[in-house]
Design a protein around this motif. Structure first.
Motif, short mmCIF file in Angstrom:
data_model
loop_
_atom_site.label_atom_id
_atom_site.label_comp_id
_atom_site.label_asym_id
_atom_site.label_seq_id
_atom_site.Cartn_x
_atom_site.Cartn_y
_atom_site.Cartn_z
N ALA A 189 55.40 47.77 31.91
CA ALA A 189 54.19 47.17 31.34
C ALA A 189 53.25 48.30 30.90
O ALA A 189 53.06 49.27 31.61
CB ALA A 189 53.50 46.29 32.36
N ASP A 190 52.70 48.20 29.72
CA ASP A 190 51.72 49.18 29.26
C ASP A 190 50.69 48.48 28.39
O ASP A 190 50.64 47.25 28.31
CB ASP A 190 52.40 50.33 28.51
N GLU A 191 49.85 49.25 27.72
CA GLU A 191 48.78 48.66 26.92
C GLU A 191 49.32 47.78 25.81
O GLU A 191 48.71 46.79 25.43
CB GLU A 191 47.90 49.78 26.34
N SER A 192 50.50 48.14 25.26
CA SER A 192 51.05 47.38 24.14
C SER A 192 51.36 45.95 24.53
O SER A 192 51.14 45.02 23.76
CB SER A 192 52.32 48.06 23.61
N THR A 193 51.89 45.74 25.74
CA THR A 193 52.27 44.39 26.14
C THR A 193 51.06 43.51 26.43
O THR A 193 51.20 42.30 26.56
CB THR A 193 53.18 44.42 27.38
N LYS A 194 49.90 44.11 26.51
CA LYS A 194 48.70 43.31 26.79
C LYS A 194 48.25 42.47 25.60
O LYS A 194 47.33 41.67 25.72
CB LYS A 194 47.58 44.21 27.28
N MET A 196 50.11 40.30 24.60
CA MET A 196 50.67 39.02 25.02
C MET A 196 49.71 38.34 25.98
O MET A 196 49.00 39.00 26.73
CB MET A 196 52.01 39.23 25.73
N GLN A 197 49.74 37.02 25.98
CA GLN A 197 49.02 36.30 27.01
C GLN A 197 49.69 36.61 28.34
O GLN A 197 50.92 36.74 28.42
CB GLN A 197 49.05 34.79 26.74
N GLU A 198 48.90 36.76 29.39
CA GLU A 198 49.43 37.21 30.68
C GLU A 198 50.56 36.31 31.19
O GLU A 198 51.57 36.80 31.70
CB GLU A 198 48.31 37.28 31.71
N ALA A 199 50.40 35.01 31.04
CA ALA A 199 51.44 34.10 31.52
C ALA A 199 52.75 34.34 30.78
O ALA A 199 53.84 34.31 31.38
CB ALA A 199 51.00 32.65 31.34
#
Length: 303
Positions: A189-194, A196-199
């Protein structure tokens, strides 16, 4: 009751296979443009074209489209090839596809955890059977092989490289990206995946936990949408190869469930089967008693 139990188990296994049959996704070398080497110009161009940024932009655009047409060909672990074609949706995962395999073609509709399979012959007067993939109130976790999912798997992946501009096997002008990842890479997980909605991010992480390796060739068209993906997914059970083609982003009709009055649930079918088997067992016992009372022996129900 032994025969009844065996019959009941066979029906349950057949129903499960029917309904779940349609369900499978998931590096940038930092070149130095100032070395003066012959490939310095190419290296500089590669630095200017960031695979991470291209995937992120395509992901955000794809998420907004919600639905697309899809054609998939899957070489399963046993070497057999299955295919499906129709509509894929995401957030929630959904599809309305025709499944093709060694068995007769089947239409499958999925919205979230509900899967509907069109029956070859009506059952209890209904044309569709439904199954809820959630267990004990928890959502079912699985990969959907949709374009948003493929892009989400590549968000922030440093090993993703930009191969270059080229035509796909279908003749579409696109940018080609390539990568080979470990299971640990997919869970990173890094800044790029954020973006996405957390769920959705947590769901994806659960979905890829079984993968030990993932290879991908991805093509993003000039309009920013992914048009083709070729993947090799490996887990503890073997390797699956998938070729996916996507089109009509935002134009494909949303996936809709079949009419409620045409749907019988898998649970209803098993309950009705249980009732009939219980009744048949009672009828056999009554017949056995009648024969014994008449001095004609019995039906030997224990054999």
């Amino acid at each position: 009751m032994n025969q009844a139990v065996r019959t009941r188990a066979g029906i349950a296994l057949a129903g499960t296979a029917l309904l779940v049959g349609g369900l499978t996704a998931c590096g940038g070398d930092k070149a130095d443009a100032g070395t003066g080497k012959a490939d310095g110009g190419k290296a500089a161009a590669e630095q200017a074209h960031s695979p991470a940024e291209a995937v992120k932009a395509s992901y955000l655009k794809t998420v907004a489209a919600k639905f697309a047409k899809a054609e998939l060909s899957v070489v399963e672990r046993d070497g057999k090839t299955d295919s499906q074609s129709g509509t894929k949706g995401w957030y929630p995962s959904s599809h309305d596809v025709i499944l093709k395999s060694e068995k007769p073609d089947t239409r499958s509709v999925m919205i979230g955890d509900m899967v509907y399979t069109h029956l070859g012959e009506p059952l209890m007067g209904k044309a569709w059977m439904s199954m809820n993939l959630a267990k004990d109130g928890k959502p079912g976790v699985r990969l959907n092989d949709d374009p948003a999912e493929y892009l989400a798997m590549l968000l922030g992946q440093e090993k993703l490289t930009h191969v270059g501009a080229e035509k796909t096997a279908d003749g579409i002008d696109a940018e080609h990206y390539k990568g080979s990842f470990t299971g640990a890479d997919l869970l990173k997980a890094d800044e790029s995946t954020k973006v996405m909605q957390e769920a959705n991010r947590q769901y994806l992480h659960e979905s890829v936990k079984h993968l030990t390796a993932f290879e991908v060739d991805l093509w993003i068209g000039k309009d920013g949408y992914p048009v083709r993906a070729e993947t090799v997914s490996t887990d503890g059970k073997g390797t699956t190869k998938t070729t996916a083609k996507f089109s009509d982003f935002g134009k494909a009709a949303p996936v809709e469930a079949p009419p409620a009055d045409q749907v019988v649930s898998f649970d209803e079918v098993t309950k009705e089967t249980d009732r009939k088997l219980k009744q048949a067992d009672e009828d056999l016992k009554e017949a056995d008693k009648t024969l014994r009372d008449a001095g004609l022996g019995g039906l030997d129900l224990d054999s």
